[in-house]
Design a protein around this motif. Structure first.
Motif, PDB file in Angstrom:
ATOM      1  N   ALA A 192      -2.461   8.216   5.728  1.00  0.00           N
ATOM      2  CA  ALA A 192      -3.637   7.833   4.949  1.00  0.00           C
ATOM      3  C   ALA A 192      -3.241   6.974   3.759  1.00  0.00           C
ATOM      4  O   ALA A 192      -2.152   7.121   3.189  1.00  0.00           O
ATOM      5  CB  ALA A 192      -4.368   9.072   4.450  1.00  0.00           C
ATOM      6  N   LEU A 193      -4.144   6.073   3.387  1.00  0.00           N
ATOM      7  CA  LEU A 193      -3.906   5.238   2.214  1.00  0.00           C
ATOM      8  C   LEU A 193      -4.142   6.056   0.943  1.00  0.00           C
ATOM      9  O   LEU A 193      -5.185   6.676   0.754  1.00  0.00           O
ATOM     10  CB  LEU A 193      -4.839   4.019   2.205  1.00  0.00           C
ATOM     11  CG  LEU A 193      -4.390   2.811   3.019  1.00  0.00           C
ATOM     12  CD1 LEU A 193      -4.611   3.063   4.505  1.00  0.00           C
ATOM     13  CD2 LEU A 193      -5.138   1.555   2.585  1.00  0.00           C
ATOM     14  N   THR A 234      -9.265  11.487   9.515  1.00  0.00           N
ATOM     15  CA  THR A 234     -10.614  10.935   9.703  1.00  0.00           C
ATOM     16  C   THR A 234     -11.361  10.793   8.386  1.00  0.00           C
ATOM     17  O   THR A 234     -12.382  10.114   8.331  1.00  0.00           O
ATOM     18  CB  THR A 234     -11.438  11.825  10.648  1.00  0.00           C
ATOM     19  OG1 THR A 234     -11.462  13.159  10.136  1.00  0.00           O
ATOM     20  CG2 THR A 234     -10.850  11.825  12.048  1.00  0.00           C
ATOM     21  N   SER A 235     -10.849  11.418   7.313  1.00  0.00           N
ATOM     22  CA  SER A 235     -11.515  11.345   6.011  1.00  0.00           C
ATOM     23  C   SER A 235     -10.980  10.224   5.133  1.00  0.00           C
ATOM     24  O   SER A 235     -11.425  10.075   3.990  1.00  0.00           O
ATOM     25  CB  SER A 235     -11.359  12.688   5.280  1.00  0.00           C
ATOM     26  OG  SER A 235     -11.938  13.749   6.014  1.00  0.00           O
ATOM     27  N   PHE A 236     -10.035   9.425   5.641  1.00  0.00           N
ATOM     28  CA  PHE A 236      -9.355   8.432   4.807  1.00  0.00           C
ATOM     29  C   PHE A 236      -9.277   7.077   5.517  1.00  0.00           C
ATOM     30  O   PHE A 236      -9.582   6.958   6.703  1.00  0.00           O
ATOM     31  CB  PHE A 236      -7.925   8.898   4.483  1.00  0.00           C
ATOM     32  CG  PHE A 236      -7.840  10.196   3.752  1.00  0.00           C
ATOM     33  CD1 PHE A 236      -7.884  10.231   2.369  1.00  0.00           C
ATOM     34  CD2 PHE A 236      -7.728  11.393   4.426  1.00  0.00           C
ATOM     35  CE1 PHE A 236      -7.805  11.424   1.682  1.00  0.00           C
ATOM     36  CE2 PHE A 236      -7.646  12.600   3.758  1.00  0.00           C
ATOM     37  CZ  PHE A 236      -7.686  12.617   2.372  1.00  0.00           C
ATOM     38  N   GLY A 237      -8.837   6.078   4.762  1.00  0.00           N
ATOM     39  CA  GLY A 237      -8.361   4.863   5.388  1.00  0.00           C
ATOM     40  C   GLY A 237      -7.011   5.161   6.020  1.00  0.00           C
ATOM     41  O   GLY A 237      -6.161   5.811   5.392  1.00  0.00           O
ATOM     42  N   VAL A 238      -6.802   4.710   7.251  1.00  0.00           N
ATOM     43  CA  VAL A 238      -5.592   5.073   7.998  1.00  0.00           C
ATOM     44  C   VAL A 238      -4.827   3.820   8.391  1.00  0.00           C
ATOM     45  O   VAL A 238      -5.426   2.806   8.781  1.00  0.00           O
ATOM     46  CB  VAL A 238      -5.960   5.891   9.250  1.00  0.00           C
ATOM     47  CG1 VAL A 238      -4.734   6.153  10.122  1.00  0.00           C
ATOM     48  CG2 VAL A 238      -6.593   7.218   8.844  1.00  0.00           C
ATOM     49  N   ALA A 239      -3.511   3.880   8.286  1.00  0.00           N
ATOM     50  CA  ALA A 239      -2.653   2.743   8.628  1.00  0.00           C
ATOM     51  C   ALA A 239      -1.925   2.993   9.942  1.00  0.00           C
ATOM     52  O   ALA A 239      -1.503   4.118  10.237  1.00  0.00           O
ATOM     53  CB  ALA A 239      -1.631   2.498   7.526  1.00  0.00           C
ATOM     54  N   GLU A 240      -1.777   1.917  10.718  1.00  0.00           N
ATOM     55  CA  GLU A 240      -0.973   1.952  11.935  1.00  0.00           C
ATOM     56  C   GLU A 240       0.260   1.087  11.702  1.00  0.00           C
ATOM     57  O   GLU A 240       0.139  -0.077  11.277  1.00  0.00           O
ATOM     58  CB  GLU A 240      -1.777   1.419  13.123  1.00  0.00           C
ATOM     59  CG  GLU A 240      -1.002   1.432  14.428  1.00  0.00           C
ATOM     60  CD  GLU A 240      -1.787   0.806  15.575  1.00  0.00           C
ATOM     61  OE1 GLU A 240      -1.225   0.705  16.682  1.00  0.00           O
ATOM     62  OE2 GLU A 240      -2.963   0.410  15.356  1.00  0.00           O
ATOM     63  N   LEU A 241       1.437   1.643  11.936  1.00  0.00           N
ATOM     64  CA  LEU A 241       2.683   0.930  11.728  1.00  0.00           C
ATOM     65  C   LEU A 241       3.338   0.623  13.073  1.00  0.00           C
ATOM     66  O   LEU A 241       3.170   1.375  14.037  1.00  0.00           O
ATOM     67  CB  LEU A 241       3.646   1.758  10.868  1.00  0.00           C
ATOM     68  CG  LEU A 241       3.122   2.300   9.535  1.00  0.00           C
ATOM     69  CD1 LEU A 241       4.245   3.034   8.798  1.00  0.00           C
ATOM     70  CD2 LEU A 241       2.554   1.192   8.666  1.00  0.00           C
ATOM     71  N   ILE A 270       0.830  -1.190   0.000  1.00  0.00           N
ATOM     72  CA  ILE A 270       0.000   0.000   0.000  1.00  0.00           C
ATOM     73  C   ILE A 270       0.866   1.241   0.000  1.00  0.00           C
ATOM     74  O   ILE A 270       2.018   1.212   0.451  1.00  0.00           O
ATOM     75  CB  ILE A 270      -0.960   0.031   1.213  1.00  0.00           C
ATOM     76  CG1 ILE A 270      -0.179  -0.047   2.526  1.00  0.00           C
ATOM     77  CG2 ILE A 270      -1.968  -1.121   1.119  1.00  0.00           C
ATOM     78  CD1 ILE A 270      -1.040   0.057   3.768  1.00  0.00           C
ATOM     79  N   LEU A 271       0.305   2.329  -0.499  1.00  0.00           N
ATOM     80  CA  LEU A 271       0.965   3.621  -0.454  1.00  0.00           C
ATOM     81  C   LEU A 271       0.331   4.456   0.647  1.00  0.00           C
ATOM     82  O   LEU A 271      -0.891   4.465   0.796  1.00  0.00           O
ATOM     83  CB  LEU A 271       0.812   4.365  -1.787  1.00  0.00           C
ATOM     84  CG  LEU A 271       1.958   4.212  -2.786  1.00  0.00           C
ATOM     85  CD1 LEU A 271       2.014   2.777  -3.286  1.00  0.00           C
ATOM     86  CD2 LEU A 271       1.799   5.186  -3.948  1.00  0.00           C
ATOM     87  N   LEU A 272       1.188   5.148   1.403  1.00  0.00           N
ATOM     88  CA  LEU A 272       0.716   5.993   2.493  1.00  0.00           C
ATOM     89  C   LEU A 272       1.274   7.403   2.327  1.00  0.00           C
ATOM     90  O   LEU A 272       2.348   7.594   1.762  1.00  0.00           O
ATOM     91  CB  LEU A 272       1.164   5.431   3.845  1.00  0.00           C
ATOM     92  CG  LEU A 272       0.772   3.993   4.176  1.00  0.00           C
ATOM     93  CD1 LEU A 272       1.439   3.550   5.479  1.00  0.00           C
ATOM     94  CD2 LEU A 272      -0.743   3.854   4.279  1.00  0.00           C
ATOM     95  N   THR A 273       0.540   8.360   2.845  1.00  0.00           N
ATOM     96  CA  THR A 273       1.035   9.730   2.884  1.00  0.00           C
ATOM     97  C   THR A 273       0.456  10.414   4.108  1.00  0.00           C
ATOM     98  O   THR A 273      -0.661  10.099   4.546  1.00  0.00           O
ATOM     99  CB  THR A 273       0.660  10.506   1.602  1.00  0.00           C
ATOM    100  OG1 THR A 273       1.364  11.746   1.572  1.00  0.00           O
ATOM    101  CG2 THR A 273      -0.830  10.780   1.528  1.00  0.00           C
ATOM    102  N   LYS A 274       1.207  11.344   4.689  1.00  0.00           N
ATOM    103  CA  LYS A 274       0.729  12.071   5.859  1.00  0.00           C
ATOM    104  C   LYS A 274      -0.315  13.103   5.446  1.00  0.00           C
ATOM    105  O   LYS A 274      -0.118  13.833   4.478  1.00  0.00           O
ATOM    106  CB  LYS A 274       1.896  12.745   6.578  1.00  0.00           C
ATOM    107  CG  LYS A 274       2.833  11.760   7.255  1.00  0.00           C
ATOM    108  CD  LYS A 274       3.859  12.473   8.118  1.00  0.00           C
ATOM    109  CE  LYS A 274       4.730  11.465   8.870  1.00  0.00           C
ATOM    110  NZ  LYS A 274       5.693  12.137   9.776  1.00  0.00           N
TER     111      LYS A 274
END
Length: 355
Positions: free
Chosen positions: A167-168, A139-146, A130-134
């Protein structure tokens, strides 16, 4: 490796433009957003693309065709209703077969393309990448926890209390392992099969899910503000060229592209800007970060930081900015009605009237 582009959404955040046009076909720098995605996929060496389409299928088919103009082969996959990204993967199984694939949201925009990402995935072949960006509003996106090592441990769709600001981005890479995942999840509370749930299933099953955090430019062009910002970003790369006609009374400043058949008379254009084919600019000012599509007319008016779609006209308007003007729209001044104040005042009143 194949590609799956999702172009079936309703585009509610871009209404009223999307009442009559697919959101993926709204142009950025006079080229539909969807085309940038197709070109990025082709540049990565992927030639088989499935496009998931919904209510705007006919318009997307007409614009993209069989894909030959992009050097790819396109297969259209109808989706009866926008039931989630994982649902799109589910219905595309016959097209995807047992091939690895990249899934690309048709209204997303990534500067620099995806070639490096695809090459890395081909080499390592995790179950999912997946690609993530800050982002400032997770709250408006899919969010990843690392975890501390940077590995993905959890995903959550539009969380009320986000566990990170990562966010994804709308580009995903999968091996065929994702097909088992999308068959194993249930619809979310909003009735959709969420791709975040499918990827979480892979994580729970101890499959290899990796992430890449990008620092480059990414936008979801689902609303007018982001659309204008993407337009600005793309116009920064415009090469100046005059293919139309510009009279001696006009002034062209900076990076401006005037396409074939366009006529500029008695006007000032400050780039970066694009004037589309067969458009007429007369006694007007066109400011930076403005894209004017083909067959438009801007006369005795000023416009800046805006997108003007095909066949629109703006006449006699003092100033337009930060605007998205739809196809065949007519913008003119409001009639000047006589101004008057009608008063019924009691004794000893004091009244202040702005003149």
């Amino acid at each position: 490796m194949k590609a799956l582009i999702l172009s079936g959404g309703a585009g509610t955040r871009l209404r009223p433009i999307t009442h009559t046009s697919a959101k993926q076909l709204v142009p950025v720098a006079n080229k539909p957003v969807l085309f940038y995605g197709i070109e990025a996929i082709a540049d990565a060496g992927i030639t088989e693309i499935g496009i998931v389409v919904g209510d705007t299928a006919a318009e997307i088919r007409e614009a993209v065709g069989d894909g030959s103009r992009f050097g790819v082969k396109v297969t259209y996959i109808p989706q009866d209703a926008p039931l989630g990204l994982a649902h799109a993967v589910l219905i595309a199984k016959d097209f995807l077969g047992d091939d690895d694939f990249v899934m690309y949201l048709g209204d997303n925009f990534i500067v620099g393309g995806i070639t490096g990402l695809v090459e890395g995935f081909r080499s390592d072949r995790p179950a999912a990448q997946i690609l993530l960006t800050k982002v400032p509003n997770p709250t408006s996106f899919g969010v990843a926890e690392l975890d501390a090592g940077g590995r993905v441990v959890a995903l959550e769709e539009k969380p009320k209390v986000p566990k990170s600001d990562l966010a994804l981005v709308g580009v995903y890479l999968f091996t065929p392992a994702i097909h088992e995942a999308v068959r194993s999840i249930e619809p979310s509370g909003r009735g959709e099969l969420e791709i975040t749930h499918a990827i979480q299933w892979l994580i729970d099953e101890k499959r290899d899910v990796r992430s890449t955090t990008i620092s480059g430019y990414w936008k979801d062009t689902g609303n007018v503000t982001d659309m204008l910002e993407v337009n600005r970003s793309v116009l920064e790369t415009v090469e100046p060229v005059i293919e139309g006609t510009v009279d001696e009374a006009s002034e062209i400043i900076g990076r401006v592209r005037v396409e074939a058949g366009a006529q500029v008379t008695g006007s000032r254009i400050v780039g970066p800007a694009i004037i589309g084919a067969n458009t007429v600019i007369s006694d007007a000012y066109v400011g930076p970060f403005t894209s004017v599509s083909e067959g438009c007319r801007i006369e005795d008016s000023e416009i800046e930081y805006s997108i003007v779609l095909r066949g629109a006209s703006i006449t006699g308007v003092r100033r337009v900015e930060a605007s998205l003007i739809g196809r065949d729209v007519e913008v003119t001044p409001a009639p000047r009605n006589p101004a008057a104040h009608r008063l019924v005042l009691g004794d000893h009143s004091k009244v202040q009237i702005s003149s």
